[in-house]
Design an enzyme around this catalytic site. Structure first.
Site, PDB file in Angstrom:
ATOM      1  N   ASP A 193       0.817  -1.212   0.000  1.00  8.54           N
ATOM      2  CA  ASP A 193       0.000   0.000   0.000  1.00  8.54           C
ATOM      3  C   ASP A 193       0.858   1.273   0.000  1.00  8.54           C
ATOM      4  O   ASP A 193       0.710   2.128   0.867  1.00  8.54           O
ATOM      5  CB  ASP A 193      -0.907  -0.055   1.253  1.00  8.54           C
ATOM      6  CG  ASP A 193      -1.920   1.070   1.266  1.00  8.54           C
ATOM      7  OD1 ASP A 193      -2.368   1.479   0.184  1.00  8.54           O
ATOM      8  OD2 ASP A 193      -2.268   1.530   2.380  1.00  8.54           O
ATOM      9  N   GLU A 435       3.151  -7.781   7.777  1.00  9.26           N
ATOM     10  CA  GLU A 435       1.874  -8.323   7.319  1.00  9.26           C
ATOM     11  C   GLU A 435       1.986  -9.370   6.222  1.00  9.26           C
ATOM     12  O   GLU A 435       1.447  -9.204   5.126  1.00  9.26           O
ATOM     13  CB  GLU A 435       0.955  -7.192   6.853  1.00  9.26           C
ATOM     14  CG  GLU A 435       0.551  -6.263   7.965  1.00  9.26           C
ATOM     15  CD  GLU A 435      -0.719  -5.472   7.649  1.00  9.26           C
ATOM     16  OE1 GLU A 435      -1.143  -5.452   6.487  1.00  9.26           O
ATOM     17  OE2 GLU A 435      -1.282  -4.883   8.588  1.00  9.26           O
ATOM     18  N   TYR A 499      -6.843  -2.671  13.005  1.00 17.21           N
ATOM     19  CA  TYR A 499      -7.751  -1.656  12.461  1.00 17.21           C
ATOM     20  C   TYR A 499      -9.197  -1.955  12.856  1.00 17.21           C
ATOM     21  O   TYR A 499     -10.112  -1.658  12.109  1.00 17.21           O
ATOM     22  CB  TYR A 499      -7.592  -1.583  10.933  1.00 17.21           C
ATOM     23  CG  TYR A 499      -6.242  -1.034  10.517  1.00 17.21           C
ATOM     24  CD1 TYR A 499      -6.045   0.330  10.350  1.00 17.21           C
ATOM     25  CD2 TYR A 499      -5.144  -1.877  10.325  1.00 17.21           C
ATOM     26  CE1 TYR A 499      -4.803   0.850   9.995  1.00 17.21           C
ATOM     27  CE2 TYR A 499      -3.905  -1.372   9.972  1.00 17.21           C
ATOM     28  CZ  TYR A 499      -3.742  -0.002   9.809  1.00 17.21           C
ATOM     29  OH  TYR A 499      -2.502   0.503   9.458  1.00 17.21           O
ATOM     30  N   GLU A 535       0.683  -0.703  14.196  1.00 15.75           N
ATOM     31  CA  GLU A 535      -0.110   0.162  13.307  1.00 15.75           C
ATOM     32  C   GLU A 535      -1.523   0.204  13.856  1.00 15.75           C
ATOM     33  O   GLU A 535      -2.088  -0.839  14.222  1.00 15.75           O
ATOM     34  CB  GLU A 535      -0.192  -0.408  11.884  1.00 15.75           C
ATOM     35  CG  GLU A 535       0.997  -0.165  11.017  1.00 15.75           C
ATOM     36  CD  GLU A 535       0.795  -0.664   9.583  1.00 15.75           C
ATOM     37  OE1 GLU A 535      -0.366  -0.704   9.104  1.00 15.75           O
ATOM     38  OE2 GLU A 535       1.796  -1.017   8.951  1.00 15.75           O
TER      39      GLU A 535
HETATM   40  C1  BDP Z   1      -1.532  -2.121   6.839  1.00 19.48           C
HETATM   41  C2  BDP Z   1      -0.228  -2.016   6.073  1.00 19.48           C
HETATM   42  C3  BDP Z   1       0.061  -0.593   5.614  1.00 19.48           C
HETATM   43  C4  BDP Z   1      -1.180   0.039   5.052  1.00 19.48           C
HETATM   44  C5  BDP Z   1      -2.230   0.090   6.155  1.00 19.48           C
HETATM   45  C6  BDP Z   1      -3.550   0.732   5.704  1.00 19.48           C
HETATM   46  O1  BDP Z   1       0.848  -2.499   6.840  1.00 19.48           O
HETATM   47  O2  BDP Z   1       1.096  -0.607   4.674  1.00 19.48           O
HETATM   48  O3  BDP Z   1      -0.947   1.305   4.520  1.00 19.48           O
HETATM   49  O4  BDP Z   1      -2.517  -1.206   6.565  1.00 19.48           O
HETATM   50  O5  BDP Z   1      -4.435  -0.008   5.292  1.00 19.48           O
HETATM   51  O6  BDP Z   1      -2.174  -3.257   6.446  1.00 19.48           O
HETATM   52  O7  BDP Z   1      -3.662   1.942   5.739  1.00 19.48           O
END
Ligand code: BDP
Length: 624
Positions: A193, A435, A499, A535
């Site tokens: 991404d 990931e 997330y 993240e």
């Molecule tokens: C994670 C990835 C990252 C993406 C992020 C996203 O590690 O590179 O930019 O999600 O979805 O899965 O913003």
């Protein structure tokens, strides 16, 4: 035998000599050649080749046959360093072959020296010629490579440097692209991404090393006991010299020690009374000076900043100098309009100023190693780095040869990364992958999919490799939502990207935070290892507001971050929280990336704070 498999066999037979030939050429670049960043002193010269070079696309790949390495015609200007994708008006998605050329004057007195050329990073595949002579190739972006050019350079003259570059996205490359059944459906077909910015992204240096005898490598390991610091210095040399002298400057007393080599190697140990440890609050750096001598005559010298510190881990925390440290920070990118992934010192300085302003103490070099200047700044500023190779979005289905080649590249990256970054006190952890995913993964909490046994072997190899190179730092592998537990369990520190409340439980922050809470309790019970949420974040359009937090608004980002930080604060086994992301960044095009951008930055792409940045600044500085 069907037609398909006959074809495949024939292709392999045709490719075999070519592959063997490429392997022979690749042996010309050695990771140890990038161990010491070039410097200028009475024994070493350095010349920066940044500027406007000549550039030419080669979409039909005819340049080698037509001997473009002897000189390019009908070129356009391009800035080096800098990615090519945004410098022109017609080449954003072009990733195929291009050629670069520059001419540089080499001083006449360099004729008595060894002359080298070093590229900070070329994405992805580079072939280099000097004065029409082919030096070799390097594969893989984001890390330096160097060639000795003494035999082909003409001191006292202008010399031509030509580089053929291509950045095609392939399943065998790292990071991967054009993956059959890949997770991403974006264009260009990256399996990650962020935008696959291409070209000579970092500086190119010409430099000299003393011909008679030179220092090839220095490895510094530090420790302390009570108030006494211990510095172990391994030195490797080639050439005439057989002895040397080490000086440590910066403490109340200058410490000097003589040593001799045996088999080209020497090991020196220094004790530093009343040591000034390198820490977040006081990132103190000693100056280490290594001098190589032939009898009484100095032949070479190298200077290295040294921070005395230890990194370790217990069941619940990362320890810096034996004290628990909580990582507050971000996942970042090297990304800026117009120069793309090209290095630019003002952006580096600004980013560190913002890290300090917001109260962060660390970041991860997601999803590839950054320019050396970032690490030197981190050493100076007291910022901790999780150093990651571009093994992002690895998968374990598909062509076995591709997977084997990709694994070879991962190992090469780890080795080069180690040699480049091993002496930075700021680097506390190596990250072997971000990931990875299995074909059938459903991104749910259970993470229940059986793990492909090949993936365990592959990751174990990477962990073993980096541990065998460096026993002084921690290791990790960053796990995806729903990823197999076996993968993250192999690391010293469990790093997870989460997330909940965005990609799942969308619009429901409280529910998402509850899932996080439940999940990390489970992970801790299973592993008894400290956890970093490496993240967590949400896309946020700067300037979009709602009185009740709603997805994409600045309020939603602030509330989401707050909820996650609150969960972390209630667990003593969480040792760090890294928000995704530091700043908005460019991606490939796809339906979830409006305008080809990921808007999860706490700062905009041009580094303006969103509401969450102000919130973090209050919260992180308060915690201090
Ligand atoms: C994670 C990835 C990252 C993406 C992020 C996203 O590690 O590179 O930019 O999600 O979805 O899965 O913003």
């Amino acid at each position: 035998m069907n037609d398909q498999s006959t074809l495949r066999k024939m292709r392999k037979l045709i490719l075999l000599p070519f592959l063997l030939f490429s392997c022979l050429l690749m042996s010309q670049v050695h990771p140890q050649d990038i161990a010491l960043f070039p410097q200028s002193n009475p024994f070493r010269n350095l010349s920066d080749l940044s500027g406007i070079w000549n550039f030419k696309k080669d979409p039909e790949n005819i340049g080698v046959n037509n001997k473009w390495f002897e000189g390019l015609h009908q070129t356009r200007p391009i800035a080096v360093p800098g990615s090519w994708n945004e410098q022109f008006t017609d080449s954003r998605d072009y990733l195929e072959v291009v050629w670069y050329e520059t001419k540089t004057f080499v001083p006449a007195d360099w004729s008595t020296e060894e002359v080298w050329i070093r590229f900070g990073s070329v994405n992805y595949h580079a072939t280099v010629w000097v004065n029409g002579e082919r030096l070799g190739i390097h594969e893989g972006g984001h890390l330096p490579f160097a060639f000795e050019i003494s035999k082909v350079i003409q001191p006292g003259n202008h010399n031509s440097i030509v580089v053929r570059v291509e950045n095609e996205l392939k399943p065998s490359r790292v990071p991967t692209g054009n993956v059959p059944n890949g997770f991403f459906t974006n264009y260009p077909k990256s399996n990650f991404d962020f935008f696959p910015y291409a070209g000579i992204n970092r500086k190119v240096w010409l430099y000299t090393l003393p011909k008679k005898g030179k220092i090839n490598d220095i490895t510094v390991k530090t420790d302390f006991e009570n108030t006494t610091g211990k510095i172990a210095i391994a030195i490797e040399k080639t050439g005439k010299a057989n002895s040397g002298e080490i000086t440590l400057l910066g403490g109340p007393k200058t410490i000097t020690k003589s040593f001799t080599f045996s088999g080209g190697k020497a090991m020196v140990e220094i004790e530093v009374p009343e040591v000034n440890l390198w820490s977040l609050k006081n990132p103190f750096l000693y100056d280490l000076r290594v001098v190589l001598k032939d009898g009484r005559h100095p032949l070479d010298r190298y200077e290295l900043p040294v921070g005395v510190r230890t990194v370790s881990v217990n069941e619940k925390s990362i320890l810096l100098n034996g004290e628990p440290v909580f990582l507050k920070g971000f996942g970042k990118h090297e990304d800026f309009p117009i120069f793309g992934r090209g290095v630019a010192n003002p952006v580096i300085v600004k980013d560190y100023a913002l890290l300090k302003w917001i109260g962060a103490n660390s970041y991860r070099t997601s999803h590839y190693p950054y320019d050396e200047e970032y690490y030197r700044m981190a050493d100076r500023e007291g910022i901790l780095i999780i150093d990651e190779i571009p093994a992002v979005g690895l998968f374990f289905h598909g062509d076995k040869n591709d997977l084997a080649e990709r694994q070879r590249m991962c190992k090469q990256y780890l080795e080069e990364l180690y040699y480049r970054d091993k002496n930075h006190p700021s680097v506390i952890m190596w990250c072997v992958a971000n990931e990875p995913f299995s074909e059938k993964m459903n991104f749910s909490l259970e993470g229940g999919e059986p793990t492909d046994p090949n993936s365990i072997v592959a990751f174990q190899e990477l962990f073993d490799l980096i541990k065998s190179l460096d026993d002084t730092r921690l290791t990790t592998l960053v796990g995806v939502m729903g990823g197999p537990l076996e993968w993250i369990g192999m690391a010293d520190v469990v790093c997870i990207n989460r997330y909940w409340g965005w990609y799942a439980q969308s619009g429901e922050i409280a529910k998402g935070a509850a899932v996080l809470n439940q999940e990390i309790e489970g992970l801790y019970a299973a592993f008894k290892k400290p956890i970093i949420v490496s993240e967590f974040g949400v896309d946020t359009y700067s300037g979009m507001h709602a009185e009740q937090a709603e997805m994409f608004t600045e309020e939603y980002q602030k509330e989401f971050i707050k909820a996650y930080l609150d969960v972390a604060d209630s667990k003593d086994f969480v040792t760090g929280m890294h928000i995704w992301a530091f700043a908005d960044f460019k991606t490939t095009q796809g339906i979830i990336r409006f305008g080809g951008m990921n808007y999860k930055g706490v700062f905009t792409r041009d580094r303006k704070p969103k509401m969450a940045a102000h919130y973090l600044r209050e919260r992180w500085n308060e915690k201090e």
